[in-house]
Design a protein around this motif. Structure first.
Motif, mmCIF file in Angstrom:
data_model
loop_
_atom_site.group_PDB
_atom_site.id
_atom_site.type_symbol
_atom_site.label_atom_id
_atom_site.label_comp_id
_atom_site.label_asym_id
_atom_site.label_seq_id
_atom_site.Cartn_x
_atom_site.Cartn_y
_atom_site.Cartn_z
ATOM 1 N N ILE A 43 37.671 95.082 56.965
ATOM 2 C CA ILE A 43 38.903 94.529 56.414
ATOM 3 C C ILE A 43 40.010 94.621 57.460
ATOM 4 N N ARG A 44 41.080 93.909 57.193
ATOM 5 C CA ARG A 44 42.257 93.970 58.076
ATOM 6 C C ARG A 44 43.233 94.982 57.496
ATOM 7 N N ASN A 45 43.591 95.977 58.295
ATOM 8 C CA ASN A 45 44.508 97.008 57.830
ATOM 9 C C ASN A 45 45.962 96.516 57.909
ATOM 10 N N PRO A 46 46.913 97.312 57.420
ATOM 11 C CA PRO A 46 48.311 96.869 57.408
ATOM 12 C C PRO A 46 48.870 96.474 58.777
ATOM 13 N N SER A 47 48.311 97.039 59.846
ATOM 14 C CA SER A 47 48.792 96.696 61.191
ATOM 15 C C SER A 47 48.203 95.390 61.703
ATOM 16 N N GLY A 48 47.281 94.799 60.919
ATOM 17 C CA GLY A 48 46.676 93.538 61.328
ATOM 18 C C GLY A 48 45.369 93.687 62.080
ATOM 19 N N LYS A 49 44.930 94.922 62.279
ATOM 20 C CA LYS A 49 43.692 95.175 63.002
ATOM 21 C C LYS A 49 42.515 95.258 62.041
ATOM 22 N N TYR A 50 41.380 94.657 62.420
ATOM 23 C CA TYR A 50 40.175 94.732 61.601
ATOM 24 C C TYR A 50 39.483 96.075 61.818
ATOM 25 N N VAL A 51 39.114 96.712 60.720
ATOM 26 C CA VAL A 51 38.440 98.004 60.791
ATOM 27 C C VAL A 51 37.260 98.015 59.818
ATOM 28 N N ALA A 52 36.234 98.810 60.153
ATOM 29 C CA ALA A 52 35.091 98.995 59.263
ATOM 30 C C ALA A 52 35.303 100.256 58.441
ATOM 31 N N LEU A 53 34.963 100.175 57.178
ATOM 32 C CA LEU A 53 35.101 101.346 56.317
ATOM 33 C C LEU A 53 34.082 101.280 55.182
ATOM 34 N N TYR A 54 33.921 102.408 54.479
ATOM 35 C CA TYR A 54 33.009 102.468 53.345
ATOM 36 C C TYR A 54 33.736 102.008 52.090
ATOM 37 N N ALA A 55 33.021 101.276 51.248
ATOM 38 C CA ALA A 55 33.592 100.746 50.015
ATOM 39 C C ALA A 55 32.580 100.892 48.890
ATOM 40 N N PRO A 56 33.025 100.777 47.630
ATOM 41 C CA PRO A 56 32.077 100.825 46.506
ATOM 42 C C PRO A 56 31.060 99.693 46.596
ATOM 43 N N LEU A 57 29.936 99.878 45.940
ATOM 44 C CA LEU A 57 28.895 98.860 45.931
ATOM 45 C C LEU A 57 29.382 97.600 45.219
ATOM 46 N N LYS A 58 28.767 96.490 45.544
ATOM 47 C CA LYS A 58 29.069 95.234 44.871
ATOM 48 C C LYS A 58 28.750 95.381 43.383
ATOM 49 N N HIS A 59 29.661 94.892 42.543
ATOM 50 C CA HIS A 59 29.533 94.981 41.079
ATOM 51 C C HIS A 59 29.594 96.422 40.584
ATOM 52 N N ARG A 60 30.082 97.341 41.405
ATOM 53 C CA ARG A 60 30.183 98.738 40.996
ATOM 54 C C ARG A 60 31.599 99.254 41.266
ATOM 55 N N LYS A 61 31.981 100.303 40.514
ATOM 56 C CA LYS A 61 33.266 100.945 40.726
ATOM 57 C C LYS A 61 33.094 102.129 41.666
ATOM 58 N N GLU A 62 34.197 102.659 42.127
ATOM 59 C CA GLU A 62 34.179 103.829 43.003
ATOM 60 C C GLU A 62 33.418 104.969 42.331
ATOM 61 N N GLY A 63 32.455 105.550 43.055
ATOM 62 C CA GLY A 63 31.681 106.670 42.544
ATOM 63 C C GLY A 63 30.387 106.270 41.858
ATOM 64 N N GLU A 64 30.205 104.991 41.555
ATOM 65 C CA GLU A 64 28.961 104.544 40.917
ATOM 66 C C GLU A 64 27.885 104.300 41.963
ATOM 67 N N TRP A 65 26.633 104.415 41.565
ATOM 68 C CA TRP A 65 25.522 104.209 42.486
ATOM 69 C C TRP A 65 24.355 103.571 41.740
ATOM 70 N N ARG A 66 23.294 103.287 42.490
ATOM 71 C CA ARG A 66 22.037 102.858 41.865
ATOM 72 C C ARG A 66 20.890 103.513 42.629
ATOM 73 N N ASP A 67 19.871 103.938 41.887
ATOM 74 C CA ASP A 67 18.704 104.588 42.469
ATOM 75 C C ASP A 67 17.595 103.561 42.678
ATOM 76 N N ILE A 68 16.941 103.636 43.845
ATOM 77 C CA ILE A 68 15.908 102.680 44.228
ATOM 78 C C ILE A 68 14.698 103.464 44.737
ATOM 79 N N PRO A 69 13.493 103.088 44.343
ATOM 80 C CA PRO A 69 12.306 103.762 44.898
ATOM 81 C C PRO A 69 12.262 103.619 46.416
#
Length: 262
Positions: free
Chosen positions: A114-140
């Protein structure tokens, strides 16, 4: 606006994601009485057809193995996480060693840029798609992923985070060096679904593990791959009705005698 985005090259899923974001903004304005109506809800929603996946156009197991080797040791775990667990690119880049335990991968996060407030693109961790913060899914998680755990999380040479677009560029270069068709990284996720479904894994489980927002998406996209369904149907009908058919049916008069009193 939707037409303009399409002319500019945005894919249907991208248009839909933008539509949801803008609709949320206008809904917020409506709730706070800044405007009367949400114009996004009043407009016609753009079509986003779900296309069936053609298993014949996906990379073979040999091709996947070749790409995993060619893409380099740093990114190789991402290839196998997508192929063996059906993860999205960003999700594979967000897996930590402790997320894989006792044959289960707990997918907790994805990497976004994403682009931060200074206009620079940065990589960061975010919630899963279709999920809220703290939610997960278990996969074999298959045991063959264990040797790759020590190389997680995936980092660049300087120790920084790798985001999906960087992975795509490395993927495309690997395909070019190998002279392979222009497969997409997402095809690994499709490959996982085709392998699981065509070998009898229930589609509702596959849908949950893939993190789809609705099982309808899974059915529309992969339902044709559940080839064992017709075989099971035949076996059930044969086992249920076959014995009665072999024993013979009563003659019409005998049936009538049972229904009509003498």
């Amino acid at each position: 606006m939707y037409a303009l985005w399409r002319r500019q090259g945005a894919m249907p899923n991208t248009v839909e994601s933008r539509r949801i974001a803008i609709s949320g903004m206008f809904s917020h304005a409506v709730r706070h009485k800044k405007i009367r109506d949400n114009p996004v809800k009043l407009s016609e929603k753009p079509t986003n057809p779900i296309l069936q996946v053609d298993g014949r156009k996906l990379p073979s197991f040999e091709e996947i193995s070749a790409v995993a080797k060619e893409i380099g040791q740093r990114l190789e775990p991402s290839v196998w996480l997508m192929a063996c667990c059906g993860l999205r690119i960003g999700e594979s880049l967000g897996v930590f060693p402790e997320d894989i335990l006792d044959g289960t991968l707990r997918c907790r996060r994805q990497v976004v840029r994403i682009r931060n407030p200074s206009g620079k693109y940065v990589a960061l961790y975010a919630p899963l798609k279709h999920r809220k913060e703290g939610e997960w899914r278990d996969i074999p998680a298959p045991a063959n992923l264990e040797p790759l755990v020590e190389r997680l999380p995936i980092r660049n040479q300087a120790g920084g985070m790798i985001y999906p677009d960087l992975f795509r560029k490395s993927w495309e270069r690997a395909l070019k060096r190998l002279a392979l068709p222009r497969y997409k990284p997402h095809d690994l996720r499709h490959k996982w679904a085709t392998v699981t479904l065509s070998n009898g894994v229930p589609i509702h489980e596959v849908s949950r593990w893939k993190g789809h927002s609705s099982i309808k998406i899974t059915v529309d996209r992969y339902g044709h791959l559940t080839l064992d369904g017709s075989d099971r149907c035949r076996q059930v009908i044969e086992a249920t009705f076959g014995v009665h058919m072999l024993s013979g049916f009563p003659a019409p008069r005998e049936l009538g005698a049972e229904l009509v009193p003498a």
